[in-house]
Enzyme design. Sequence first.
Site, PDB file in Angstrom:
ATOM      1  N   GLN A   1       0.707  -1.131   0.032  1.00 42.90           N
ATOM      2  CA  GLN A   1       0.178   0.122   0.262  1.00 42.90           C
ATOM      3  C   GLN A   1       0.934   1.109  -0.237  1.00 42.90           C
ATOM      4  O   GLN A   1       1.120   1.653   1.217  1.00 42.90           O
ATOM      5  CB  GLN A   1      -1.063  -0.112   1.318  1.00 42.90           C
ATOM      6  N   PHE A   2       1.257   1.665  -1.227  1.00 42.63           N
ATOM      7  CA  PHE A   2       2.003   2.909  -1.300  1.00 42.63           C
ATOM      8  C   PHE A   2       1.521   4.263  -0.844  1.00 42.63           C
ATOM      9  O   PHE A   2       2.083   5.364  -0.359  1.00 42.63           O
ATOM     10  CB  PHE A   2       2.457   3.051  -2.854  1.00 42.63           C
ATOM     11  N   THR A   3       0.145   4.064  -0.491  1.00 39.46           N
ATOM     12  CA  THR A   3      -0.690   5.326   0.018  1.00 39.46           C
ATOM     13  C   THR A   3      -0.388   5.671   1.465  1.00 39.46           C
ATOM     14  O   THR A   3      -0.736   6.657   2.070  1.00 39.46           O
ATOM     15  CB  THR A   3      -2.150   5.068  -0.261  1.00 39.46           C
TER      16      THR A   3
END
Length: 152
Positions: free
Chosen positions: A78-80
Amino acid sequence: MRIVIQRVTEASVTIDGSIKGQIGLGLLLLAGFTADDTDDDLKWMAGKVAGLRIFSDADDKMNLSIKDVDGDALVISQFTLYASTKKGNRPSYINAAPPAVSIPLYERFVKLLEQALGKAVQTGEFGADMKVSLLNDGPVTIVMDTKQKDLF
């Protein structure tokens, strides 16, 4: 590396209508990476996750680890988690590692966690449009970051 740890009674990830990973009792881990994450960061995080005593014992005290309860793990990239909302209303993700860097970090973290737990770990698919479903137990949700080890 930044991670969100959720104690769950069940969790799954679906991609294009098919279940890719699924667990019962255990931990759902949302994992994000930066370009300067190291193997030492990944090892530290895998060890912390495997050893966290956040499952209830017979006296209903959080005193048992995922290994103690023979729980499973589901790791979702999850890059967010590295969203910056400092300016304006549209988040920036410049602090997240690009796929060429983060994919090997993600895969290495999964392997290290498998070693720490002594069992296979379920995963999503890096970069896919994933639908994550979970039943948070407690709820227990913990955020950890390898750049702030002194807080954890």
